[in-house]
Design a protein around this motif. Structure first.
Motif, PDB file in Angstrom:
ATOM      1  N   ARG A  41     -11.671  33.694 -15.215  1.00 24.28           N
ATOM      2  CA  ARG A  41     -12.824  33.483 -14.618  1.00 24.28           C
ATOM      3  C   ARG A  41     -13.222  33.528 -13.186  1.00 24.28           C
ATOM      4  O   ARG A  41     -14.064  34.253 -12.455  1.00 24.28           O
ATOM      5  CB  ARG A  41     -13.207  32.181 -14.987  1.00 24.28           C
ATOM      6  N   ARG A  42     -11.763  33.232 -12.286  1.00 25.96           N
ATOM      7  CA  ARG A  42     -11.723  33.213 -11.013  1.00 25.96           C
ATOM      8  C   ARG A  42     -12.012  34.882 -10.455  1.00 25.96           C
ATOM      9  O   ARG A  42     -12.575  35.287  -9.525  1.00 25.96           O
ATOM     10  CB  ARG A  42     -10.736  32.633 -10.448  1.00 25.96           C
ATOM     11  N   ASP A  43     -11.253  35.606 -11.192  1.00 21.16           N
ATOM     12  CA  ASP A  43     -11.000  37.129 -10.829  1.00 21.16           C
ATOM     13  C   ASP A  43     -12.622  37.620 -10.939  1.00 21.16           C
ATOM     14  O   ASP A  43     -13.042  38.304 -10.063  1.00 21.16           O
ATOM     15  CB  ASP A  43     -10.111  37.937 -11.953  1.00 21.16           C
ATOM     16  N   ARG A  44     -13.216  37.339 -12.095  1.00 15.86           N
ATOM     17  CA  ARG A  44     -14.599  37.750 -12.238  1.00 15.86           C
ATOM     18  C   ARG A  44     -15.676  37.233 -11.038  1.00 15.86           C
ATOM     19  O   ARG A  44     -16.575  37.838 -10.640  1.00 15.86           O
ATOM     20  CB  ARG A  44     -15.104  37.504 -13.453  1.00 15.86           C
ATOM     21  N   SER A  45     -15.387  35.981 -10.820  1.00 18.71           N
ATOM     22  CA  SER A  45     -16.214  35.303  -9.895  1.00 18.71           C
ATOM     23  C   SER A  45     -15.934  35.814  -8.363  1.00 18.71           C
ATOM     24  O   SER A  45     -17.138  36.176  -7.583  1.00 18.71           O
ATOM     25  CB  SER A  45     -16.137  33.927  -9.647  1.00 18.71           C
ATOM     26  N   VAL A  46     -14.842  36.313  -8.014  1.00 15.86           N
ATOM     27  CA  VAL A  46     -14.603  36.763  -6.843  1.00 15.86           C
ATOM     28  C   VAL A  46     -15.049  38.274  -6.713  1.00 15.86           C
ATOM     29  O   VAL A  46     -15.601  38.742  -5.590  1.00 15.86           O
ATOM     30  CB  VAL A  46     -12.817  37.186  -6.627  1.00 15.86           C
TER      31      VAL A  46
END
Ligand SMILES: Nc1ncnc2c1ncn2[C@@H]1O[C@H](COP(=O)(O)OP(=O)(O)OP(=O)(O)O)[C@@H](O)[C@H]1O
Ligand SMILES: [Mg+2]
Length: 213
Positions: free
Chosen positions: A106-111
């Motif tokens: 999820r963090r990868d996608r939000s970055v």
């Protein structure tokens, strides 16, 4: 996570094949500062960035404080000829921190979404990377570099071919990275980009240096 404090170059020499490109270069690239590398065409700006990125060997002098995680946005990239969207390209920036074969978090996608927005390419996210205009591509490439969240961010001519409003976006993003503790170094001819830098390192004509003879 930014870790570098400063990269120190002492009396550095760089070659391209047998050709001496840079000699006697002293420079300090600090975390928290944006440094602009200036100099005429062929003075070695891209070569210095290549060396910091590990793509060209140091041929003389000393280099200290160089961390392993370096993000590099090159001066130009050839067409990929792949069915790659702008979002795919920025998502590939995350491979620096996560092996490509692991699912994105999820963090990868939000970055990725945050950097697409930051460089104003979110509305181009579904477009083919190869079909972008020069200025759009430049902004997308900066987003790829930012998505890596490296300790060192190198950008070659970040505002070349970019309109005035987009140049402000790019320079604002670079300044924000520096304020967050990243070592930011860019090569620039653009006087606006040079004026916006905290530190300017000017490269001259290496053939005039005895170390190059
Ligand atoms: N891959 C290469 N192989 C051989 N020589 C190269 C290579 N890349 C650059 N050079 C040479 O090294 C010198 C420095 O080139 P470099 O690209 O670092 O300059 P630059 O300051 O970035 O120029 P510009 O303002 O045109 O981008 C030039 O003389 C160039 O011809
Ligand atoms: Mg160059």
């Amino acid at each position: 996570m930014p870790a570098a404090e400063a990269i120190e170059l002492t009396d550095v020499t760089l070659h391209r094949g047998a050709h001496c490109v840079v000699a006697g270069l002293h420079a300090t690239f600090r975390a928290g500062s944006v440094t602009a590398l200036t100099g005429p065409n062929g003075s070695g700006k891209s070569t210095v960035l290549d060396a910091i990125a590990g793509l060209v060997a140091w041929s003389g002098g000393r280099v200290a404080g160089l961390p392993a995680d370096v993000a590099y946005v090159p001066q130009s990239v050839p067409p990929t000829a792949l069915p790659l969207t702008v979002r795919d390209a920025v998502a590939m920036g995350r491979w620096a921190a996560r092996p490509w074969w692991r699912p994105s978090t999820r963090r990868d996608r939000s970055v990725v979404e945050a950097q697409l927005e930051r460089l104003a390419v979110a509305d181009l996210a579904h477009r083919s990377f190869d079909e972008l205009s020069g200025g759009q591509r430049q902004r997308a490439l900066v987003a790829v570099g930012l998505a890596q969240e490296a300790s060192v961010l190198l950008v070659d001519e970040p505002t070349a071919g970019v309109d005035a409003a987009s140049a402000v976006l790019v320079l604002t993003a670079l300044a924000a990275e520096a304020r967050a503790g990243v070592v930011v170094v860019h090569a620039a001819h653009d006087p606006v980009a040079v004026a916006a830098a905290d530190v300017v390192v000017a490269l001259g004509q290496p053939s005039a240096s005895p170390a190059c003879s």
